[in-house]
Design an enzyme around this catalytic site. Structure first.
Site, PDB file in Angstrom:
ATOM      1  N   ASP A   1      55.585  40.106 -34.137  1.00  0.00           N
ATOM      2  CA  ASP A   1      56.413  40.389 -32.852  1.00  0.00           C
ATOM      3  C   ASP A   1      56.196  41.988 -32.119  1.00  0.00           C
ATOM      4  OD1 ASP A   1      57.295  37.837 -32.974  1.00  0.00           O
ATOM      5  OD2 ASP A   1      59.204  38.369 -34.024  1.00  0.00           O
TER       6      ASP A   1
ATOM      7  N   ASP B   1      62.179  36.629 -35.771  1.00  0.00           N
ATOM      8  CA  ASP B   1      62.995  36.793 -35.733  1.00  0.00           C
ATOM      9  C   ASP B   1      63.941  35.540 -35.312  1.00  0.00           C
ATOM     10  OD1 ASP B   1      62.358  36.725 -33.154  1.00  0.00           O
ATOM     11  OD2 ASP B   1      63.149  38.970 -32.955  1.00  0.00           O
TER      12      ASP B   1
ATOM     13  N   ASP C   1      61.072  30.515 -35.024  1.00  0.00           N
ATOM     14  CA  ASP C   1      59.978  31.023 -35.896  1.00  0.00           C
ATOM     15  C   ASP C   1      59.894  30.164 -37.340  1.00  0.00           C
ATOM     16  OD1 ASP C   1      59.187  32.746 -33.822  1.00  0.00           O
ATOM     17  OD2 ASP C   1      60.663  34.143 -34.381  1.00  0.00           O
TER      18      ASP C   1
END
Length: 1020
Positions: free
Chosen positions: A464, A784, A788
């Site tokens: 990310d 997060d 996901d």
């Protein structure tokens, strides 16, 4: 059960006696939480007079929460129970000893030792000795001969030591697991309102009557009833098996259950059942889930920490994998995948697979060698006595002959014990446990042990952007308001009052009320951002404009919000509707600038008047405002609003509501790259690991950040794609992902922007399933968000964010990054490679010992009718090389040199060419020395020969020298085994590892003691 009270009365008498204190008993609340939908609403309204009345019965304030008075909290725990589900008692040390005794080779050795012990007390005298092939013993030897029982007893004693050491290691491993579990439980906190303040409370401390603040991504820690909710959707599949999200509201279904996931929205609930009395707790108790965990461990599944107590039915990953992925792109394909694979099992880790194959091969070779050894010894004895010397088989000699056969059998079994590398699992466990403990200091909380080792073989990391590569310390640095682009925050006087009001209200009201700015912890420090960091940046912008968002929120508390469209991965926006005092409604919206601007048909000018905003105006704004901001690495957020007249519109028809907006402003939010990230990414590149950025941000922002990080460098021909373009390239006309098309994209892809969780899952799956390289890619993924989960599960190693991560993401992960920092992933790679190297070092050492010991025993048996290394001696060597050497070599600390080579990969053999060279070189050297001492030692040292010694003969000086030389050679080889990549200096960094020094010194002292003290037992 028709009348539960009748059965439960004696057990719950104390509980019932407290009913007067709270106005409802434990059993009342348990029965209430078993109801759903309209049944539950009727019960709450008829029996309790509504949710607010239930709160007053539980002596709690729906807005302020409990007072936090310790006496009150303690009483609640006594009456309604604690929020704990007792874990299964760990195995006692004696149980572990019993388990260790079940080892087949040890059982055979024990039986053989007992037979040897019993038969050693029978000894014929005089002439019978000669007839049975035993020499007539001299009076001096008589005492020694009577000590024939010592060998059998010493073998039993050695077995006991091996068993105790194994049991101790299992016990310490269990203790390590429990320590990890406790650490994970301490990490799990929940937002609770106490005394009017939102605090983060340990899940175990939550009591009935607490007011819990729930939001997107939470795993509910207890049962409760909704007091206030905004667009709340819950995934109850962990309890019901139904994958559809359940909409929760005060009018339709206010019942919230522990162990379920908040997939959308936010709200507040009053806690009504905790621990074993919650719905998850009841199921947990009925199913005896703790036993299930133990069974899983025995079946050899992923060796990990028993999951948290509130995750009863999500342990096998079902709940996480069958969540619908909220994206229109590729829904059909995802549905197909879910139907085919409901419970995906991760394949064995790279090292596990290689070790299993190697152990089986060595075990087979050892079995064959031991069988041949026993066969040759028996044939040698039979031919020598009954064919060459033509002795008759006398009945009185049978016990003597059986003793010989038992002795041969013990030698054979000992060869097998030495050959079978039972120290390997121990070395793996010690190495992993040691690494996991140390990794905690490097901000890696490992939830599954083998993830640590798998990380050493990672070839790709999909990371990310926000918080991992950047600092997640967001601030608004630019703004476009009223046709003017401000490159610095302007003063509030610059704006007309109407525009300023719209900005302040639009941000203060249209943000989660859990997001807030707190004063700095230290004087002169930065204000603390609590909650969603993007929202905190916007609230900071309000403060920079010298306005107070608290005053706005006090005026419009959360209960007054008419309708909330919470942020999710499909909307990429958030909208809040309030009712105007004079009638009508106003909706504030915020979100990704290009998405919100597409829904705007007007924009505020300098005077605060709404003017038409056409497509060409939007394109011009994208070109002159948004792209320049994004190219500087800024995240652009658009603020907008819409007014509705008195006629209430159809709120559920989002496409009709979220349109015809008026743009208030576009702000540029800076999230600086972490200063240590570029260096970490450079290390990854050197280590042969490809880093890809997967983000929901604008492509220009993503490209700018990727360049600052070093993921992209000028002159590269790598790809930066948006989610839509990525899907267009990899899907066929039917919308199905084609691996062949994906294989053309992923090798060059470095940045995937404006991506949905589905895109992330598709990319990870595509890389893992790809067959275009020499070997399968090993992929690590960071995540997060709630959605996901599938990508984290699919990845070889899933990293969840410890600070920004939702409970759902943490549960799906293998490792939790407690600092959300990319450099911690690089440290995990280093530790993973170190585990692999530690096992290789131990393997090099053990295989050298195995080869030498087996060849010496086998050759000795063939030539001298006896093994130069006795059973007890080989067990001592086995103890040294299995337990102590694994401890010494598996605890070597990692060095930076580990990141200067490429990953080993799945197909590379465990024993490298250099290791094979070292093993064979040392084995040839050791065999040369041993055979010289066995066959010429007596002449060289001028002592009596120990070869062809009869049964129960005393230990000889000759074979004592052989044994001591053999052990000392292993000790020095332990030092050599510290290096496996051809390094010349084997002493480099030796004093950094105190465990290694202690083990080598301890073994040396132990060998001296065995030489001088227990003379007969160790046969030296």
């Amino acid at each position: 059960m028709t009348n539960p009270t009748e059965h439960a009365l004696p057990a719950n008498w104390m509980v019932e006696s407290h009913e007067g204190d709270f106005g409802c008993s434990l059993m009342d609340l348990r029965k209430l939480m078993e109801l759903r939908s309209t049944d539950a609403i009727n019960k709450i309204n008829v029996h309790y007079g509504g949710v607010m009345n239930l709160c007053s019965r539980l002596k709690t304030n729906p807005v302020e929460g409990l007072s936090g008075n310790p006496a009150d909290l303690e009483k609640r725990k006594q009456v309604f129970g604690q929020n704990l589900i007792p874990s299964k008692k760990p195995k006692t040390f004696l149980e572990l000893v019993w388990e260790a005794l079940q080892d087949v080779t040890l059982i055979i050795l024990e039986i053989a030792a007992i037979i040897s012990l019993v038969l050693s007390f029978y000894r014929p005298h005089g002439e019978e000795n000669e007839q049975c092939g035993l020499p007539i013993s001299s009076p001096e030897d008589e005492g020694e001969a009577e000590a024939g029982w010592i060998e059998g007893a010493a073998i039993l004693f050695s077995v006991i030591i091996v068993v105790l050491v194994t049991a101790f290691n299992d016990w310490s491993k269990e203790k390590q697991f429990r320590g990890l579990q406790n650490r994970i439980e301490k990490e799990q906190k929940f937002s609770v309102i106490r005394n009017g303040h939102i605090i983060q409370l340990l899940v175990a401390e939550i009591v009935v009557g607490d007011i819990a603040q729930i939001k997107y991504g939470d795993l509910l820690p207890a049962d409760g009833i909704l007091i206030q909710g905004n667009d709340l959707k819950i995934d109850e599949s962990s309890l019901t098996g139904e994958s559809d999200h359940v909409k929760k509201s005060l009018e339709k279904d206010p019942m919230l259950l522990s162990g379920t996931h908040v997939m959308e929205g936010s709200g507040r609930m009053v806690v009504t059942a905790v621990g074993v009395n919650s719905q998850t707790g009841i199921i947990f108790t009925l199913l005896g889930a703790s036993e299930g965990e133990e069974e899983k461990k025995k079946k050899g599944k992923k060796q990990g920490v028993p999951e948290n107590r509130n995750k009863a039915k999500t342990q096998d990953g079902v709940a996480l994998e069958i969540q619908p992925l909220n994206s229109q792109e590729g829904m059909d394909n995802e549905e197909k995948e879910k139907k085919v694979v409901k419970v995906p099992k991760k394949e064995k880790s790279v090292l596990q697979g290689k070790l299993t194959r190697l152990a089986v091969q060595i075990g087979k070779a050892g079995l064959i060698m031991s069988a041949i050894t026993v066969l040759i010894l028996i044939l040698y004895f039979v031919i020598d006595n009954f064919v060459i010397k033509r002795r008759p088989w006398l009945a009185e000699c049978t016990p003597i002959y059986i003793q010989y056969f038992v002795k041969f059998f013990i030698i054979g079994i000992t060869v097998l014990v030495v050959a079978v590398p039972e120290g390997l699992p121990l070395a793996v466990t010690i190495s992993l446990a040691y690494s996991v403990k140390k990794m905690m200091k490097d901000n890696n909380l490992v939830r599954h042990l083998d993830a640590c080792e798998t990380m050493g073989n990672a070839t790709a990391i999909c990371s990310d952007k926000t918080g991992t590569l950047t600092m997640n310390r967001m601030t608004v640095v630019q703004a476009f308001v009223g046709d003017t682009h401000y490159h610095q925050i302007p003063s509030p006087d610059t704006f007309v009052p109407k525009v300023l009001d719209l900005i302040v209200n639009g941000i203060s009201i249209n943000s989660a009320y859990t997001s807030k700015i707190l004063p700095p912890e230290k004087e002169g420090g930065l204000p603390r951002q609590v909650g969603n960091k993007t929202e905190c940046a916007l609230l900071g912008f309000v403060s920079d404009l010298k306005q107070d968002y608290h005053a706005v929120r006090s005026e419009v508390p959360e209960e007054k919000l008419y309708k909330v469209y919470t942020f999710n991965s499909v909307r990429k926006s958030m909208s809040t509707v309030i009712q105007n005092p004079g009638g009508g409604f106003r909706m504030y919206s915020k979100g990704a600038s290009e998405i919100i601007l597409r829904k705007c048909n007007r924009i505020l000018d300098k005077k605060g008047e709404a003017v038409p905003f056409k497509n060409k105006d939007r394109d011009e704004m994208v070109r002159t405002v948004i792209e320049p901001m994004a190219s500087e690495g800024l995240r652009t957020i658009c603020l907008a609003y819409r007014d509705f007249n008195d006629v209430e519109p159809p709120w559920d028809n989002e496409s009709e509501i979220l349109t015809e907006l008026t743009c208030i402003a576009v702000v540029g939010i800076e999230d600086p790259v972490r200063p240590e990230v570029p260096d970490a990414i450079a290390k990854c590149k050197r280590a042969g690991i490809t880093v890809r950025m997967v983000t929901g941000d604008n492509i220009n922002t993503a490209r700018a950040i990727a360049t600052k990080c070093g993921i992209l460098t000028p002159g590269d021909d790598f790809l930066c794609l948006e989610g839509k373009e990525f899907n267009r390239l990899i899907r066929n006309e039917k919308g199905e992902v084609e691996q062949e098309k994906l294989d053309k994209v992923w090798p060059k892809l470095r940045v995937l922007a404006r991506s949905s969780p589905t895109d992330k899952h598709t990319l990870v799956k595509g890389i893992i399933d790809s067959t275009i390289g020499d070997q399968r890619q090993v992929v690590a993924v960071t995540g997060d968000g709630t959605n996901d989960g599938p990508a984290l599960k699919k990845a070889d190693v899933g990293f969840a964010m410890g600070i920004a991560g939702t409970d759902v993401a943490k549960e799906a992960s293998d490792i939790i990054l407690t600092d959300d920092n990319f450099t911690s992933i690089v440290k995990a790679v280093m530790w993973g490679r170190n585990v692999y190297d530690s096992i290789s070092k131990f393997l090099q050492f053990q295989l050298t010992v195995n080869v030498v010991a087996v060849i010496v025993a086998f050759t000795g048996a063939c030539i001298t009718e006896d093994s130069p290394l006795k059973a007890v001696q080989m067990l001592w060597v086995n103890l040294i090389m299995d337990t102590f050497a694994s401890l010494a070599l598996a605890t070597e600390p990692p060095t930076d040199s580990l990141l200067k080579r490429r990953p080993y990969g799945r197909n590379k053999p465990l024993i490298s060419r250099t290791m094979m060279k070292n093993i064979l070189g040392h084995a040839i050297y050791q065999l040369t020395v041993i055979f010289f001492l066995v066959f010429a030692g007596e002449k060289f040292f001028d002592i009596d020969s120990g070869r062809n010694a009869p049964l129960h003969s005393p230990p000889s000086q000759h074979y004592t020298i052989v044994f001591n030389t053999f052990v000392l050679m292993q000790l020095f080889n332990e030092i050599n085994s510290r290096k496996i990549h051809g390094e010349r200096n084997v002493f480099a960094g030796i004093f950094r590892n105190l465990i290694f020094c202690s083990v080598v010194l301890g073994t040396f002292i132990g060998q001296i003691f065995s030489f001088f003290f227990p003379n007969k037992q160790i046969r030296t």
